[in-house]
Write a protein that holds these residues in place. Structure first.
Motif, short mmCIF file in Angstrom:
data_model
loop_
_atom_site.label_atom_id
_atom_site.label_comp_id
_atom_site.label_asym_id
_atom_site.label_seq_id
_atom_site.Cartn_x
_atom_site.Cartn_y
_atom_site.Cartn_z
N SER A 154 0.82 -1.21 0.00
CA SER A 154 0.00 0.00 0.00
C SER A 154 0.85 1.25 0.00
O SER A 154 0.49 2.26 -0.62
N THR A 155 2.00 1.21 0.69
CA THR A 155 2.90 2.38 0.67
C THR A 155 3.49 2.58 -0.72
O THR A 155 3.70 3.71 -1.15
N ALA A 158 0.69 4.10 -2.83
CA ALA A 158 0.50 5.51 -2.50
C ALA A 158 1.60 6.36 -3.11
O ALA A 158 1.34 7.45 -3.62
#
Length: 169
Positions: A154-155, A158
Motif C-alpha cells: 500500500s505504501t 501511495a
C-alpha cells in the motif's frame, strides 16, 4: 501506470508474497504484472518495478541477482522497491548479507528494501536444503505476515499514485 513485480522463488512461497503485492497495486488502480524474475527479458513498458527474492544461505536467488545485475541501468531510471523473504529466526535473518542488500539498493536507486519472514516446508526441500536448514536451526512453519506485505504494498501504491512520474529533482 504499469508495475512489474519480479520474484525469484524456489518453492513458491515468495512468489505468493509477490502476488499479494500485485493484488494491492491492482486494487489501487495500477496495472501490474507478477512474473518470475528469471522470465523477465525486458523492462520496456514498465513505469515501476518491485524485485523480490527468497533468501537461501543468506543470499538472494540467482534469478533475482541476475535481473538486478543485468538491468541495473534500466532499474535506476525507474522507481524500484526490493524485498527479501526468508527464515525469521536467528541466526538466519542476521545472515541476509546486509552489504549485498545495500549494494542492490545503491545500484537500482531503490526507494526501499523490506525483509519479510518466510515459510519453511521441510517436505519440499531436497537433502542439501534440509541439511542447511538443520544447521541454521530453521523451524518448520509459515511465518509470512501477509497483512504486513499488503501494508508495505500500500505504501508503494501511495507513492506511485501520488507521483506518477519519477523526477530527478
Amino acid at each position: 501506470m504499469l508495475v512489474l513485480v519480479a520474484v525469484a522463488s524456489r518453492h513458491g512461497s515468495t512468489l505468493e508474497i509477490g502476488e499479494q503485492i500485485g493484488d494491492v497495486l491492482r486494487g489501487a488502480g495500477l496495472g501490474c504484472d507478477v512474473r518470475p524474475a528469471g522470465e523477465v527479458a525486458s523492462l520496456d513498458g514498465y513505469d515501476a518495478v518491485v524485485v523480490g527474492s527468497a533468501v537461501y544461505t543468506g543470499r538472494w536467488l540467482a534469478d533475482a541477482r541476475d535481473l538486478v545485475d543485468k538491468r541495473a541501468a534500466e532499474l535506476a531510471a525507474l522507481p524500484v522497491w526490493l524485498f527479501s523473504s526468508g527464515l525469521a529466526d536467528s541466526p538466519a535473518k542476521a545472515s541476509n548479507r546486509p552489504a549485498e542488500t545495500v549494494d542492490r539498493m545503491n545500484v537500482t536507486g531503490a526507494v526501499a528494501h523490506r525483509h519479510f519472514p518466510g515459510k519453511l516446508d521441510l517436505s519440499v526441500l531436497n537433502f542439501s536444503e534440509r541439511a542447511i536448514i538443520a544447521a541454521a536451526r530453521g523451524k518448520q512453519g509459515d511465518r509470512r505476515d501477509m497483512a504486513a506485505v499488503r501494508e508495505w504494498a500500500s505504501t508503494i501504491a501511495a507513492h506511485l499514485v501520488g507521483s506518477p512520474e519519477r523526477t530527478d529533482a
